[in-house]
Structure formats: structure tokens, C-alpha cells
Design a protein around this motif. Structure first.
Motif, short mmCIF file in Angstrom:
data_model
loop_
_atom_site.label_atom_id
_atom_site.label_comp_id
_atom_site.label_asym_id
_atom_site.label_seq_id
_atom_site.Cartn_x
_atom_site.Cartn_y
_atom_site.Cartn_z
N ASN A 13 14.91 6.33 -37.15
CA ASN A 13 14.46 7.68 -37.50
C ASN A 13 15.48 8.72 -37.05
O ASN A 13 16.50 8.40 -36.46
N PHE A 14 15.13 9.97 -37.32
CA PHE A 14 16.04 11.07 -36.99
C PHE A 14 16.20 11.27 -35.49
O PHE A 14 17.24 11.69 -35.02
N LYS A 15 15.19 10.95 -34.71
CA LYS A 15 15.27 11.11 -33.27
C LYS A 15 16.42 10.29 -32.72
O LYS A 15 17.18 10.74 -31.87
N ARG A 16 16.59 9.09 -33.21
CA ARG A 16 17.67 8.23 -32.76
C ARG A 16 19.03 8.84 -33.12
O ARG A 16 19.97 8.77 -32.34
N ALA A 17 19.12 9.45 -34.28
CA ALA A 17 20.38 10.08 -34.70
C ALA A 17 20.73 11.23 -33.76
O ALA A 17 21.88 11.38 -33.35
N PHE A 18 19.76 12.05 -33.39
CA PHE A 18 20.03 13.16 -32.49
C PHE A 18 20.35 12.68 -31.09
O PHE A 18 21.13 13.30 -30.38
N GLU A 19 19.76 11.57 -30.67
CA GLU A 19 20.12 11.00 -29.37
C GLU A 19 21.58 10.57 -29.37
O GLU A 19 22.28 10.72 -28.36
N GLU A 20 22.05 10.08 -30.50
CA GLU A 20 23.45 9.68 -30.62
C GLU A 20 24.36 10.91 -30.53
O GLU A 20 25.39 10.88 -29.86
N PHE A 21 23.99 12.00 -31.19
CA PHE A 21 24.77 13.24 -31.09
C PHE A 21 24.80 13.74 -29.65
O PHE A 21 25.83 14.20 -29.16
N ASP A 22 23.68 13.66 -28.96
CA ASP A 22 23.61 14.09 -27.57
C ASP A 22 24.51 13.24 -26.69
O ASP A 22 25.20 13.74 -25.80
N ARG A 23 24.53 11.94 -26.93
CA ARG A 23 25.41 11.04 -26.19
C ARG A 23 26.88 11.41 -26.42
O ARG A 23 27.68 11.47 -25.49
N ARG A 25 28.04 14.38 -27.27
CA ARG A 25 28.29 15.67 -26.61
C ARG A 25 28.54 15.46 -25.12
O ARG A 25 29.45 16.05 -24.54
#
Length: 152
Positions: A13-23, A25
Motif C-alpha cells: 500500500n501507499f503507507k509502505r511507499a511513504f515509509e521508504e521515502f522517509d527512510r 530522507r
């Protein structure tokens, strides 16, 4: 079935994608953390010096916080309705090899321009620096002071 087990579809899902962006960053922050801030034109946020402006019938009063500064390091100028406070804040460097855990005090040149609400008498301005507090008394121009008008 093979597609579902390999890629996690439809559980991905999208939550996993944003977690990847956070990682990513966090990794970039770690990478750029070693670069000296002065070498990339680092300008801290915030306004220095913090000040208050008040008035009474005859004067405007400016009180500015300037801890650790001497009067000789400051330049105060009045033009029109503006008052400018300039100087350079110097901080004693740490010992060789010291590592910061928190750095909130910054050094460097500063200049605050304060627009006063009315006309002033620049030749009568007085300033004093005591215990890190700069107090400036700015007399109002005679034309801008309230006048009591008598009724005939």
C-alpha cells in the motif's frame, strides 16, 4: 499466486511507499550531517536579537536581548521612522575535536530594522546596555505628540 507472494500484492500500500521515502530522507540527513554548515551558506531561522517595542506619551522604548555583547560591538542608527540595530555576535569556539549534541546559539552579523509607528526626534535618542539588555529611548517628534485642544 506466485505474483502475490513475491510482491505482496494486494497487501502493498501507499503507507509502505511513504515509509521508504522517509527512510531515504533519513539517509540523506545522515549523509549531509557531516558537511560543515558554513560551507553550504547555512542561515539559521529565527530573529536575533529578540526585542520589544512599547510607547508612552513622550517616547518609544525598544528593549533588545543581546547576551554577551559589548556596547562597542553595536551600531544603532535612526533614519526617518526607522531604527536599525546592527552588530556581530561572536561565540567562543569549542575545544579542538569537540562534538555538539545541541547547537542553538549562532554567531555572525545581524541587522534589525524596526519601523516605528510615528515620527521621532533622532538627535535625542538615548541607549544603554546593562546585563545583556539593550534599552533605547526614542523621543517622539513634537508634531506627533497628542495635543490637548481647548474649546472656546
Amino acid at each position: 499466486m506466485i505474483y502475490k507472494s513475491s510482491f505482496g500484492f494486494p497487501a502493498w500500500n501507499f503507507k509502505r511507499a511513504f515509509e521508504e521515502f522517509d527512510r531515504m530522507r533519513r539517509q540523506m540527513d545522515r549523509f549531509t550531517g557531516g558537511i560543515e554548515k558554513e560551507s553550504v551558506n547555512y542561515h539559521p531561522s529565527g530573529v536575533f536579537p529578540a526585542l520589544n517595542l512599547s510607547e508612552d506619551v513622550h517616547n518609544y522604548y525598544i528593549r533588545a536581548e543581546l547576551p554577551g555583547m559589548d556596547a562597542s560591538e553595536l551600531d544603532i542608527q535612526a533614519t526617518g521612522k526607522n531604527l536599525t540595530i546592527s552588530g556581530e555576535r561572536k561565540i567562543v569556539p569549542e575545544a579542538e575535536g569537540a562534538r555538539y549534541h545541541r547547537r542553538e546559539r549562532e554567531a555572525g552579523k545581524f541587522s534589525r530594522v524596526l519601523a516605528l509607528p510615528g515620527d521621532i526626534a533622532p538627535s535625542k535618542i538615548e541607549a544603554k546596555l546593562s546585563n545583556g539588555i539593550l534599552t533605547i529611548s526614542v523621543p517622539k517628534a513634537e508634531e506627533s505628540k497628542p495635543r490637548k485642544i481647548t474649546i472656546n
